[in-house]
Design a protein around this motif. Structure first.
Motif, mmCIF file in Angstrom:
data_model
loop_
_atom_site.group_PDB
_atom_site.id
_atom_site.type_symbol
_atom_site.label_atom_id
_atom_site.label_comp_id
_atom_site.label_asym_id
_atom_site.label_seq_id
_atom_site.Cartn_x
_atom_site.Cartn_y
_atom_site.Cartn_z
ATOM 1 N N UNK A 197 23.031 -48.571 4.788
ATOM 2 C CA UNK A 197 22.985 -48.170 3.379
ATOM 3 C C UNK A 197 22.595 -49.306 2.433
ATOM 4 N N UNK A 198 22.583 -50.541 2.957
ATOM 5 C CA UNK A 198 22.479 -51.675 2.037
ATOM 6 C C UNK A 198 21.137 -52.400 2.121
ATOM 7 N N UNK A 199 20.686 -52.882 0.977
ATOM 8 C CA UNK A 199 19.521 -53.755 0.914
ATOM 9 C C UNK A 199 19.971 -55.042 0.224
ATOM 10 N N UNK A 200 19.693 -56.180 0.863
ATOM 11 C CA UNK A 200 20.054 -57.473 0.285
ATOM 12 C C UNK A 200 18.826 -58.073 -0.382
ATOM 13 N N UNK A 201 18.984 -58.490 -1.629
ATOM 14 C CA UNK A 201 17.848 -59.072 -2.352
ATOM 15 C C UNK A 201 18.203 -60.461 -2.844
ATOM 16 N N UNK A 202 17.199 -61.307 -2.910
ATOM 17 C CA UNK A 202 17.378 -62.661 -3.416
ATOM 18 C C UNK A 202 17.454 -62.605 -4.948
ATOM 19 N N UNK A 203 18.663 -62.846 -5.456
ATOM 20 C CA UNK A 203 18.874 -62.740 -6.911
ATOM 21 C C UNK A 203 18.734 -64.095 -7.599
ATOM 22 N N UNK A 204 18.304 -65.071 -6.814
ATOM 23 C CA UNK A 204 18.155 -66.422 -7.329
ATOM 24 C C UNK A 204 16.730 -66.629 -7.856
ATOM 25 N N UNK A 205 16.267 -65.681 -8.604
ATOM 26 C CA UNK A 205 14.905 -65.733 -9.164
ATOM 27 C C UNK A 205 14.960 -65.175 -10.580
ATOM 28 N N UNK A 206 13.826 -65.180 -11.251
ATOM 29 C CA UNK A 206 13.758 -64.597 -12.603
ATOM 30 C C UNK A 206 14.215 -63.145 -12.588
ATOM 31 N N UNK B 299 14.017 -54.576 -6.832
ATOM 32 C CA UNK B 299 14.978 -53.460 -6.909
ATOM 33 C C UNK B 299 14.240 -52.150 -7.099
ATOM 34 N N UNK B 300 13.272 -52.135 -7.992
ATOM 35 C CA UNK B 300 12.617 -50.857 -8.258
ATOM 36 C C UNK B 300 11.794 -50.407 -7.053
ATOM 37 N N UNK B 301 11.229 -51.376 -6.316
ATOM 38 C CA UNK B 301 10.528 -50.975 -5.079
ATOM 39 C C UNK B 301 11.512 -50.354 -4.097
ATOM 40 N N UNK B 302 12.688 -50.960 -4.007
ATOM 41 C CA UNK B 302 13.721 -50.454 -3.099
ATOM 42 C C UNK B 302 14.170 -49.048 -3.505
ATOM 43 N N UNK B 303 14.412 -48.878 -4.793
ATOM 44 C CA UNK B 303 14.864 -47.567 -5.278
ATOM 45 C C UNK B 303 13.776 -46.515 -5.013
ATOM 46 N N UNK B 304 12.528 -46.865 -5.316
ATOM 47 C CA UNK B 304 11.421 -45.926 -5.072
ATOM 48 C C UNK B 304 11.350 -45.526 -3.599
ATOM 49 N N UNK B 305 11.510 -46.520 -2.721
ATOM 50 C CA UNK B 305 11.418 -46.252 -1.282
ATOM 51 C C UNK B 305 12.572 -45.428 -0.756
ATOM 52 N N UNK B 306 13.767 -45.772 -1.180
ATOM 53 C CA UNK B 306 14.963 -45.191 -0.559
ATOM 54 C C UNK B 306 15.391 -43.881 -1.203
ATOM 55 N N UNK B 307 15.104 -43.726 -2.482
ATOM 56 C CA UNK B 307 15.675 -42.556 -3.164
ATOM 57 C C UNK B 307 14.655 -41.487 -3.549
ATOM 58 N N UNK B 308 13.397 -41.820 -3.470
ATOM 59 C CA UNK B 308 12.417 -40.813 -3.920
ATOM 60 C C UNK B 308 11.400 -40.472 -2.827
#
Ligand code: UP5
Ligand code: MG
Length: 195
Positions: free
Chosen positions: A169-178, A186-195
């Protein structure tokens, strides 16, 4: 016919990892409802701490950077979600904090559709929180509470992430960026997983 239930996204990560920042962006971009569990608890504690013993205790807990009792937290989330009329999605910021909370959420509310873990170096978390502390009046943005928040996060998160990983269920993202770069992922992940 009954409506499909809203998609539920949980955003987890250390204090200062950008949970609030990114959750609000998701809500704005997809038209989802935003629920910050930390904010929910802080509002309730400020409102009730002087008149209610339970909440005066919880106020102390939160001000020290520790976790509020699980059942109270779940009850607050449930009440908040029930008040949302009809949403296509709900973004929950800062929950769950440990495996116990994750299990209880699934038992009492639902299985999330997606969990996003904002991974960020410890020194960066500290840096961001120190910077924010100068600007906000959050009761738990003091050095002692910040230390406790970081320690609790470190203790609880590895098992929590593992739990959601095993369930796919989880996606880990590098939040140490702008902020913008993080949101792009995040939006790529949401598009892929939820739509
Ligand atoms: N910022 C954000 N993203 C950035 C980026 N990519 N680059 C540079 N700067 C960035 O961001 C923090 C700061 O960093 C901001 O100034 C931002 O501009 C900048 P923010 O989006 O606020 O990060 P967030 O992860 O939301 O940090 P927060 O301090 O809110 O995290 P906490 O986990 O400490 O806070 P929360 O409100 O979730 O919980 C607070 C307390 O509530 C807990 O300690 C606990 O006592 C209680 N609680 C429970 O008991 N149970 C729960 O289930 C939830 C909370
Ligand atoms: Mg936050």
């Amino acid at each position: 016919p009954s409506r499909p239930r809203p998609k539920v996204i949980l955003i987890i990560g250390g204090p200062g990892s950008g949970k609030g920042t990114q959750s609000l962006k998701i809500a704005a971009c997809y038209g989802f409802q935003y629920v910050s569990v930390g904010e929910l608890l802080r509002k309730k504690m400020i409102h009730n701490a002087t008149s209610n013993r339970k909440w005066s205790l919880i106020a102390k807990i939160i001000t020290n950077g520790e976790l509020a009792p699980q059942e109270t937290t779940i009850t607050e989330i449930k009440q908040k979600i029930m008040k949302i009329p009809d949403a296509s999605g709900i973004v929950i910021d800062g929950f769950p904090r440990d495996v116990g909370q994750a299990l209880s959420f699934e038992d009492q509310i639902c299985t999330p559709d997606l969990v996003v873990f904002l991974s960020c170096a410890n020194h960066r978390l500290k840096e961001r929180l120190e910077k924010r502390a100068e600007a906000t009046g959050r009761p738990d943005d003091n050095p002692n509470a910040t230390e406790r928040r970081l320690t609790n996060f470190k203790q609880n998160t590895i098992p929590l992430v593992k739990y959601f990983q095993e369930r796919g269920l989880i996606v880990t993202l590098d939040a140490d960026r702008d902020e913008e770069e993080v949101f792009c992922d995040i939006s790529m992940t949401v598009d892929n997983k939820l739509f």
